[in-house]
Each structure stands twice: as C-alpha cells, then as structure tokens.
Motif scaffolding. Structure first.
Motif, PDB file in Angstrom:
ATOM      1  N   LEU A  97       0.776  -1.235   0.000  1.00  0.00           N
ATOM      2  CA  LEU A  97       0.000   0.000   0.000  1.00  0.00           C
ATOM      3  C   LEU A  97       0.813   1.294   0.000  1.00  0.00           C
ATOM      4  O   LEU A  97       0.398   2.277  -0.608  1.00  0.00           O
ATOM      5  CB  LEU A  97      -0.936   0.026   1.216  1.00  0.00           C
ATOM      6  N   ASP A  98       1.926   1.352   0.711  1.00  0.00           N
ATOM      7  CA  ASP A  98       2.617   2.623   0.909  1.00  0.00           C
ATOM      8  C   ASP A  98       3.189   3.178  -0.387  1.00  0.00           C
ATOM      9  O   ASP A  98       3.850   2.460  -1.140  1.00  0.00           O
ATOM     10  CB  ASP A  98       3.731   2.477   1.942  1.00  0.00           C
ATOM     11  N   HIS A  99       2.918   4.453  -0.625  1.00  0.00           N
ATOM     12  CA  HIS A  99       3.353   5.182  -1.815  1.00  0.00           C
ATOM     13  C   HIS A  99       2.877   4.510  -3.096  1.00  0.00           C
ATOM     14  O   HIS A  99       3.561   4.529  -4.119  1.00  0.00           O
ATOM     15  CB  HIS A  99       4.866   5.373  -1.836  1.00  0.00           C
ATOM     16  N   ALA A 100       1.691   3.930  -3.009  1.00  0.00           N
ATOM     17  CA  ALA A 100       1.096   3.284  -4.180  1.00  0.00           C
ATOM     18  C   ALA A 100       0.134   4.243  -4.867  1.00  0.00           C
ATOM     19  O   ALA A 100      -0.599   4.971  -4.207  1.00  0.00           O
ATOM     20  CB  ALA A 100       0.349   2.021  -3.753  1.00  0.00           C
ATOM     21  N   GLU A 101       0.152   4.239  -6.165  1.00  0.00           N
ATOM     22  CA  GLU A 101      -0.779   5.047  -6.941  1.00  0.00           C
ATOM     23  C   GLU A 101      -2.010   4.222  -7.283  1.00  0.00           C
ATOM     24  O   GLU A 101      -1.902   3.038  -7.592  1.00  0.00           O
ATOM     25  CB  GLU A 101      -0.116   5.525  -8.234  1.00  0.00           C
ATOM     26  N   ARG A 102      -3.177   4.865  -7.181  1.00  0.00           N
ATOM     27  CA  ARG A 102      -4.458   4.243  -7.558  1.00  0.00           C
ATOM     28  C   ARG A 102      -4.667   2.872  -6.905  1.00  0.00           C
ATOM     29  O   ARG A 102      -5.106   1.927  -7.537  1.00  0.00           O
ATOM     30  CB  ARG A 102      -4.580   4.164  -9.081  1.00  0.00           C
ATOM     31  N   THR A 103      -4.329   2.784  -5.617  1.00  0.00           N
ATOM     32  CA  THR A 103      -4.475   1.528  -4.873  1.00  0.00           C
ATOM     33  C   THR A 103      -5.248   1.784  -3.596  1.00  0.00           C
ATOM     34  O   THR A 103      -4.778   2.543  -2.764  1.00  0.00           O
ATOM     35  CB  THR A 103      -3.092   0.932  -4.529  1.00  0.00           C
ATOM     36  N   PRO A 104      -6.403   1.164  -3.479  1.00  0.00           N
ATOM     37  CA  PRO A 104      -7.147   0.383  -4.459  1.00  0.00           C
ATOM     38  C   PRO A 104      -7.789   1.302  -5.497  1.00  0.00           C
ATOM     39  O   PRO A 104      -7.963   2.503  -5.243  1.00  0.00           O
ATOM     40  CB  PRO A 104      -8.208  -0.332  -3.612  1.00  0.00           C
ATOM     41  N   PRO A 105      -8.169   0.754  -6.641  1.00  0.00           N
ATOM     42  CA  PRO A 105      -8.667   1.587  -7.743  1.00  0.00           C
ATOM     43  C   PRO A 105     -10.149   1.952  -7.595  1.00  0.00           C
ATOM     44  O   PRO A 105     -10.971   1.629  -8.459  1.00  0.00           O
ATOM     45  CB  PRO A 105      -8.408   0.706  -8.968  1.00  0.00           C
ATOM     46  N   ILE A 106     -10.496   2.633  -6.515  1.00  0.00           N
ATOM     47  CA  ILE A 106     -11.869   3.125  -6.302  1.00  0.00           C
ATOM     48  C   ILE A 106     -11.797   4.523  -5.726  1.00  0.00           C
ATOM     49  O   ILE A 106     -10.736   4.974  -5.291  1.00  0.00           O
ATOM     50  CB  ILE A 106     -12.678   2.204  -5.345  1.00  0.00           C
ATOM     51  N   SER A 110      -5.715   8.460  -5.632  1.00  0.00           N
ATOM     52  CA  SER A 110      -4.542   8.740  -6.439  1.00  0.00           C
ATOM     53  C   SER A 110      -3.247   8.365  -5.718  1.00  0.00           C
ATOM     54  O   SER A 110      -2.253   8.059  -6.364  1.00  0.00           O
ATOM     55  CB  SER A 110      -4.494  10.227  -6.804  1.00  0.00           C
ATOM     56  N   TRP A 111      -3.258   8.379  -4.389  1.00  0.00           N
ATOM     57  CA  TRP A 111      -2.013   8.164  -3.652  1.00  0.00           C
ATOM     58  C   TRP A 111      -2.332   7.588  -2.286  1.00  0.00           C
ATOM     59  O   TRP A 111      -3.295   7.997  -1.640  1.00  0.00           O
ATOM     60  CB  TRP A 111      -1.282   9.488  -3.493  1.00  0.00           C
ATOM     61  N   THR A 112      -1.520   6.646  -1.841  1.00  0.00           N
ATOM     62  CA  THR A 112      -1.700   6.007  -0.541  1.00  0.00           C
ATOM     63  C   THR A 112      -0.387   6.047   0.205  1.00  0.00           C
ATOM     64  O   THR A 112       0.675   5.870  -0.396  1.00  0.00           O
ATOM     65  CB  THR A 112      -2.120   4.531  -0.727  1.00  0.00           C
ATOM     66  N   PHE A 136      -5.483   7.805   2.224  1.00  0.00           N
ATOM     67  CA  PHE A 136      -5.780   7.589   0.815  1.00  0.00           C
ATOM     68  C   PHE A 136      -6.325   8.896   0.255  1.00  0.00           C
ATOM     69  O   PHE A 136      -7.367   9.358   0.685  1.00  0.00           O
ATOM     70  CB  PHE A 136      -6.817   6.482   0.627  1.00  0.00           C
ATOM     71  N   ARG A 137      -5.620   9.502  -0.701  1.00  0.00           N
ATOM     72  CA  ARG A 137      -6.097  10.734  -1.323  1.00  0.00           C
ATOM     73  C   ARG A 137      -7.066  10.375  -2.432  1.00  0.00           C
ATOM     74  O   ARG A 137      -6.705   9.672  -3.367  1.00  0.00           O
ATOM     75  CB  ARG A 137      -4.939  11.547  -1.882  1.00  0.00           C
ATOM     76  N   GLY A 138      -8.295  10.853  -2.284  1.00  0.00           N
ATOM     77  CA  GLY A 138      -9.318  10.534  -3.270  1.00  0.00           C
ATOM     78  C   GLY A 138     -10.044  11.768  -3.762  1.00  0.00           C
ATOM     79  O   GLY A 138      -9.692  12.896  -3.414  1.00  0.00           O
ATOM     80  N   ARG A 139     -11.077  11.549  -4.554  1.00  0.00           N
ATOM     81  CA  ARG A 139     -11.885  12.621  -5.125  1.00  0.00           C
ATOM     82  C   ARG A 139     -13.302  12.478  -4.613  1.00  0.00           C
ATOM     83  O   ARG A 139     -13.813  11.369  -4.433  1.00  0.00           O
ATOM     84  CB  ARG A 139     -11.907  12.515  -6.648  1.00  0.00           C
ATOM     85  N   ARG A 140     -13.953  13.583  -4.390  1.00  0.00           N
ATOM     86  CA  ARG A 140     -15.371  13.565  -3.991  1.00  0.00           C
ATOM     87  C   ARG A 140     -16.220  13.090  -5.153  1.00  0.00           C
ATOM     88  O   ARG A 140     -15.885  13.293  -6.321  1.00  0.00           O
ATOM     89  CB  ARG A 140     -15.832  14.962  -3.594  1.00  0.00           C
TER      90      ARG A 140
END
Length: 142
Positions: A97-106, A110-112, A136-140
């Motif tokens: 998980l650490d410093h992973a992009e689009r993980t998990p893909p939902i 964008s960044w974990t 987990f950085r995500g979008r609304r």
C-alpha cells in the motif's frame, strides 16, 4: 438498499486487496472464520475466538478543498507468534500500500501512504499485534 458510505467501500476494497495478495482470508458474508484462518474483518470488535486476524477500521474522511478528500483507515493485525512474525506481516501490507498510486482503484484514489505504525508485545496468549494507519487521497463524488 442504499450504497454504503465511501469509507466502507474503501475498507471492503482493502479487505479484498489483502486477500488477493495472500495476507488473509476475506469473506464479505457467510460463516465466521476458523481458528486456522487469518480472517480479515471490517469495522467490528476484535474477536477473542481466533488468534490471527486483521481488523480494518475506517476513520472519518477529511475534506481537502472542494474536490479532494482524505480517507484514513487503521489496520490492526494480530498473529500468534513472535515480534518478527508481526513485523513481516506489517511490512508486507506496507509494501502493498505505501506510496502506491491508484491503490485500491476506487473513489478516485490517487495516492496512498502509511502515516503511523505501532507494534504491540505479545499478550498472555502469545499473540503479537501491529496497528498501521494509512491515508488515501481521493476525489469527492466517486
């Protein structure tokens, strides 16, 4: 039945991701886990009936501007074994998980990254544990 909250959807996706990478057994519905399995649980009390499990607890998301949101999740993992065993398991989760992009893909993740970790010594039943906190950085609106 309405869709679950985004943080619940994230916890379920994480549970499946851990299971897909042989870091535990996840069953969204059905019977509880056996003593031989490493059960992956979501947002419930830590069981006393089996030694090996990972409990995923979603935390309250934090708004980050108008479009972004920061999801936070704690993974509390307990195994019967030694500190070396729990460190290896925690490192496997970290590597996934650490410093992973689009993980998990939902949720537009964008960044974990892991932002804290705490190891616990063995209890009276020789079970060691670790608490790992991830953001987990995500979008609304995803």
């Amino acid at each position: 039945m309405p869709d679950p909250a985004p943080e619940t959807r994230l916890a379920r996706a994480l549970a499946q991701l851990l299971a897909d990478n042989d870091l535990g057994d996840y069953r969204p519905a059905g019977p509880d886990y056996t003593a031989a399995e490493h059960g992956i649980l979501i947002d419930r009390p830590m069981p006393t009936t089996f030694d090996n499990c990972t409990l995923i607890t979603p935390q309250t998301p934090i708004a980050d501007g108008r479009a972004n949101i920061l999801y936070r999740v704690q993974l509390f993992t307990r195994v019967k074994g030694t500190v070396t065993d729990i460190r290896a398991h925690a490192h496997a989760i970290f590597a996934l998980l650490d410093h992973a992009e689009r993980t998990p893909p939902i949720l537009g993740i964008s960044w974990t990254e892991e932002y804290s970790r705490m190891h616990f010594d063995a209890d009276t039943q020789k079970r060691v544990a670790v608490a790992q906190n991830f953001s987990f950085r995500g979008r609304r609106g995803h």
